[in-house]
Design a protein around this motif. Structure first.
Motif, PDB file in Angstrom:
ATOM      1  N   THR A 235     -46.013   6.831  85.403  1.00  0.00           N
ATOM      2  CA  THR A 235     -45.225   7.970  84.936  1.00  0.00           C
ATOM      3  C   THR A 235     -44.930   8.852  86.139  1.00  0.00           C
ATOM      4  O   THR A 235     -45.638   8.798  87.150  1.00  0.00           O
ATOM      5  N   SER A 236     -43.912   9.677  86.000  1.00  0.00           N
ATOM      6  CA  SER A 236     -43.557  10.593  87.089  1.00  0.00           C
ATOM      7  C   SER A 236     -43.816  12.050  86.730  1.00  0.00           C
ATOM      8  O   SER A 236     -43.703  12.926  87.583  1.00  0.00           O
ATOM      9  N   PHE A 237     -44.150  12.329  85.452  1.00  0.00           N
ATOM     10  CA  PHE A 237     -44.370  13.698  84.975  1.00  0.00           C
ATOM     11  C   PHE A 237     -43.152  14.578  85.249  1.00  0.00           C
ATOM     12  O   PHE A 237     -43.293  15.785  85.474  1.00  0.00           O
ATOM     13  N   LYS A 238     -41.962  13.983  85.239  1.00  0.00           N
ATOM     14  CA  LYS A 238     -40.732  14.732  85.467  1.00  0.00           C
ATOM     15  C   LYS A 238     -39.701  14.366  84.406  1.00  0.00           C
ATOM     16  O   LYS A 238     -39.809  13.338  83.741  1.00  0.00           O
ATOM     17  N   LEU A 239     -38.680  15.221  84.290  1.00  0.00           N
ATOM     18  CA  LEU A 239     -37.552  14.933  83.415  1.00  0.00           C
ATOM     19  C   LEU A 239     -36.534  14.095  84.181  1.00  0.00           C
ATOM     20  O   LEU A 239     -36.306  14.300  85.383  1.00  0.00           O
ATOM     21  N   HIS A 240     -35.907  13.156  83.465  1.00  0.00           N
ATOM     22  CA  HIS A 240     -34.926  12.276  84.087  1.00  0.00           C
ATOM     23  C   HIS A 240     -33.513  12.651  83.644  1.00  0.00           C
ATOM     24  O   HIS A 240     -33.316  13.662  82.969  1.00  0.00           O
ATOM     25  N   SER A 241     -32.565  11.844  84.041  1.00  0.00           N
ATOM     26  CA  SER A 241     -31.164  12.188  83.813  1.00  0.00           C
ATOM     27  C   SER A 241     -30.817  12.311  82.334  1.00  0.00           C
ATOM     28  O   SER A 241     -29.873  13.016  81.969  1.00  0.00           O
ATOM     29  N   ASP A 242     -31.571  11.649  81.455  1.00  0.00           N
ATOM     30  CA  ASP A 242     -31.307  11.746  80.026  1.00  0.00           C
ATOM     31  C   ASP A 242     -32.029  12.911  79.366  1.00  0.00           C
ATOM     32  O   ASP A 242     -31.954  13.089  78.144  1.00  0.00           O
ATOM     33  N   GLY A 243     -32.758  13.708  80.158  1.00  0.00           N
ATOM     34  CA  GLY A 243     -33.479  14.842  79.604  1.00  0.00           C
ATOM     35  C   GLY A 243     -34.848  14.494  79.044  1.00  0.00           C
ATOM     36  O   GLY A 243     -35.517  15.367  78.485  1.00  0.00           O
ATOM     37  N   PHE A 244     -35.271  13.254  79.187  1.00  0.00           N
ATOM     38  CA  PHE A 244     -36.556  12.793  78.673  1.00  0.00           C
ATOM     39  C   PHE A 244     -37.509  12.525  79.835  1.00  0.00           C
ATOM     40  O   PHE A 244     -37.089  12.192  80.943  1.00  0.00           O
ATOM     41  N   GLY A 245     -38.812  12.672  79.549  1.00  0.00           N
ATOM     42  CA  GLY A 245     -39.808  12.146  80.454  1.00  0.00           C
ATOM     43  C   GLY A 245     -39.948  10.642  80.224  1.00  0.00           C
ATOM     44  O   GLY A 245     -39.497  10.111  79.201  1.00  0.00           O
ATOM     45  N   ARG A 246     -40.589   9.942  81.153  1.00  0.00           N
ATOM     46  CA  ARG A 246     -40.691   8.486  81.023  1.00  0.00           C
ATOM     47  C   ARG A 246     -42.102   8.018  81.373  1.00  0.00           C
ATOM     48  O   ARG A 246     -42.726   8.535  82.300  1.00  0.00           O
ATOM     49  N   MET A 247     -42.566   7.027  80.603  1.00  0.00           N
ATOM     50  CA  MET A 247     -43.841   6.368  80.856  1.00  0.00           C
ATOM     51  C   MET A 247     -43.670   4.881  80.628  1.00  0.00           C
ATOM     52  O   MET A 247     -42.886   4.466  79.764  1.00  0.00           O
ATOM     53  N   VAL A 248     -44.407   4.095  81.400  1.00  0.00           N
ATOM     54  CA  VAL A 248     -44.391   2.639  81.259  1.00  0.00           C
ATOM     55  C   VAL A 248     -45.832   2.179  81.096  1.00  0.00           C
ATOM     56  O   VAL A 248     -46.712   2.573  81.872  1.00  0.00           O
ATOM     57  N   ILE A 249     -46.067   1.320  80.095  1.00  0.00           N
ATOM     58  CA  ILE A 249     -47.385   0.731  79.855  1.00  0.00           C
ATOM     59  C   ILE A 249     -47.260  -0.778  80.014  1.00  0.00           C
ATOM     60  O   ILE A 249     -46.450  -1.414  79.332  1.00  0.00           O
ATOM     61  N   LEU A 250     -48.063  -1.350  80.904  1.00  0.00           N
ATOM     62  CA  LEU A 250     -48.142  -2.796  81.058  1.00  0.00           C
ATOM     63  C   LEU A 250     -49.397  -3.279  80.339  1.00  0.00           C
ATOM     64  O   LEU A 250     -50.522  -2.945  80.732  1.00  0.00           O
ATOM     65  N   ASN A 251     -49.198  -4.044  79.284  1.00  0.00           N
ATOM     66  CA  ASN A 251     -50.320  -4.563  78.506  1.00  0.00           C
ATOM     67  C   ASN A 251     -50.893  -5.791  79.209  1.00  0.00           C
ATOM     68  O   ASN A 251     -50.209  -6.794  79.415  1.00  0.00           O
ATOM     69  N   LYS A 252     -52.178  -5.696  79.580  1.00  0.00           N
ATOM     70  CA  LYS A 252     -52.831  -6.810  80.261  1.00  0.00           C
ATOM     71  C   LYS A 252     -53.924  -7.456  79.412  1.00  0.00           C
ATOM     72  O   LYS A 252     -54.760  -8.185  79.944  1.00  0.00           O
ATOM     73  N   GLY A 253     -53.924  -7.211  78.153  1.00  0.00           N
ATOM     74  CA  GLY A 253     -54.940  -7.809  77.313  1.00  0.00           C
ATOM     75  C   GLY A 253     -55.415  -6.935  76.176  1.00  0.00           C
ATOM     76  O   GLY A 253     -56.431  -7.245  75.535  1.00  0.00           O
ATOM     77  N   LEU A 254     -54.709  -5.862  75.893  1.00  0.00           N
ATOM     78  CA  LEU A 254     -55.076  -4.999  74.790  1.00  0.00           C
ATOM     79  C   LEU A 254     -54.661  -5.616  73.470  1.00  0.00           C
ATOM     80  O   LEU A 254     -53.629  -6.288  73.366  1.00  0.00           O
ATOM     81  N   THR A 255     -55.453  -5.350  72.444  1.00  0.00           N
ATOM     82  CA  THR A 255     -55.051  -5.762  71.098  1.00  0.00           C
ATOM     83  C   THR A 255     -53.989  -4.810  70.576  1.00  0.00           C
ATOM     84  O   THR A 255     -53.681  -3.772  71.195  1.00  0.00           O
ATOM     85  N   ALA A 256     -53.394  -5.142  69.437  1.00  0.00           N
ATOM     86  CA  ALA A 256     -52.358  -4.286  68.852  1.00  0.00           C
ATOM     87  C   ALA A 256     -52.919  -2.902  68.537  1.00  0.00           C
ATOM     88  O   ALA A 256     -52.241  -1.883  68.733  1.00  0.00           O
TER      89      ALA A 256
END
Length: 448
Positions: A176-197
């Protein structure tokens, strides 16, 4: 699941083959409270859009807005007193939760291109435009199963510096960048490496809460900064009043200083009442941020600043500024109170001195009146003796006229000391009776 608490007079019963027990009317509600706001179940890749809406004048308008969306999609609506809703709308899932001063809207939509322009295309635009309240948090979060390359991450975060770490015992990675982007939203990315649902849903929920609580905790920072500048004139005025206290020489000056201190105290109390709730809420939200960071169980990644490190370096100073402003306000209130107490002590001493002077004057007047009274008593003895001797002279003249030869002057001269002594004794006896009766009427100290 709606969080409805009903207080019924007829309490439900616990029935067994042998006993029937009456239970507390809140028992069921308290059991259900532990299961409210459950984590979502997220299987595979998806995009999550999280909105936090601050209430305005009418919190019920948020509930009515949710009911309107449910009616449009012909899905079950929450009750008017409900505080949460978890509903599948077909192409997306809505998780709505109403808190004390804000409401969360979390939309889960599978099979959406990460951070695409149509992330909320499935929501009616007029419904979003008419959202009551004000948006505080707007974040897009994507869950992916394959690790992205650096150009893709740079494109997703529009070249902004990222923070991230391995979380959940290294079973997932977050950026995450903890900043607002061009669409006015913050952004986060989660890479699942073995978590259950279920674990994936918990991670998404914690990150959304982390984003919400960190911004809510900073709501008091502008207030704290303004408060620091607003308190400077009050501090200067209080310092000047403290200097003037040592130069007081008139009761009028004391009253003027008390009036000025009362005005300062009223100003400080107004600031306290306006800011106390906000500062307390910020500290509570900050504690929740610390709790969510702890639950992430982060492991640092080379070349990336972890979420905890970023927030501790950026968020903690802001919270400490709020705490410092609150403490300064409380300290100023205490110092003004102490100064007021000191000045009132001086006023009380001045009043006591005035009372002592009045009592001394009254004492002198009492002694003067006693002397005058004693003088009057002496004159009264002479006057009464004179009149008694006059009456005695009249009686002797009558006896002499009857034919008995009496030396009137000699008899009156002999009767003079006897008459005066009897008059004095009579007056002294009457005075003693009066003092005795008055002393009996006055209560003793033991009677009080």
């Amino acid at each position: 699941m709606a969080n409805n608490i009903q207080l019924d007079n007829a309490a439900p019963e616990v029935k067994t083959p042998t006993v029937s027990l009456r239970v507390h009317p809140l028992r069921t509600a308290l059991y259900d409270e532990l299961h409210n706001r459950p984590s979502p179940i997220i299987e595979g890749a998806c995009q999550v859009t999280h909105l936090t809406v601050m209430f305005e004048d009418n919190p019920q308008a948020i509930t009515a807005h949710v009911i309107d969306l449910c009616r449009r999609y012909s899905v079950p609506s929450p009750a008017e007193e409900a505080t949460c809703l978890y509903q599948d709308f077909g192409g997306f899932e809505l998780r709505w939760e109403r808190h004390t001063e804000f409401a969360n809207f979390t939309f889960l939509c599978p099979a959406v291109t990460p951070f695409s322009d149509d992330a909320l295309a499935f929501i009616p635009k007029d419904w979003l435009d008419s959202m009551p309240g004000k948006i505080m948090v707007a974040t897009n979060l994507v869950v992916i199963n394959e690790e992205p390359d650096k150009p893709t991450l740079r494109h997703w975060f529009e070249g902004q510096r990222k923070s991230g770490s391995l979380v959940m015992d290294q079973q997932a990675q977050v950026w995450t960048s903890f900043k607002l982007h061009s669409d006015g939203f913050g952004r986060m990315v989660i890479l699942n490496k073995g978590l259950t649902a279920y674990q994936t849903g918990r991670l998404v929920q914690r990150l959304c809460e982390l984003e919400t609580y960190r911004l809510m905790s900073l709501l008091s920072l502008p207030i704290a900064r303004k408060l620091v500048s607003d308190l400077d004139p009050i501090v200067d005025a209080h310092t000047a009043l403290n200097k003037n206290i040592s130069e007081i020489d008139k009761s009028r000056d004391e009253r003027e200083l008390l009036q000025a201190l009362s005005h300062l105290a009223a100003e400080v109390e107004r600031y306290r009442s306006d800011t106390n709730y906000r500062f307390s809420a910020s500290i509570a939200y900050y504690d929740l941020v610390q709790d969510r960071l702890k639950q992430l169980r982060e492991t640092t990644v080379d070349g990336l600043q972890s979420l905890r490190e970023f927030l501790e370096r950026r968020l903690t100073p802001g919270i400490k500024t709020c705490i410092s402003a609150r403490d300064r306000l409380e300290d100023l209130s205490q110092r003004i109170h102490q100064t007021t107490s000191l000045l009132r002590t001086r006023v009380d001493l001045s009043i006591q001195e005035q009372n002592q002077r009045v009592l001394s004057t009254m004492n002198r007047r009492g002694k003067l009146q006693l002397r005058l009274q004693q003088t009057v008593e002496g004159l009264s003895v002479v006057v009464l003796g004179y009149y008694i001797l006059g009456l005695l002279g009249v009686a002797l003249d009558g006896i002499k006229a009857y034919g008995i030869s009496i030396n009137t002057s000699l008899v009156k001269a002999c009767a003079l000391p006897v008459v005066l002594l009897l008059v004095y004794a009579s007056l002294h006896f009457v005075k003693g009776k009066i003092h005795s009766s008055e002393s009996k009427k006055e209560p003793d100290d033991s009677d009080l």
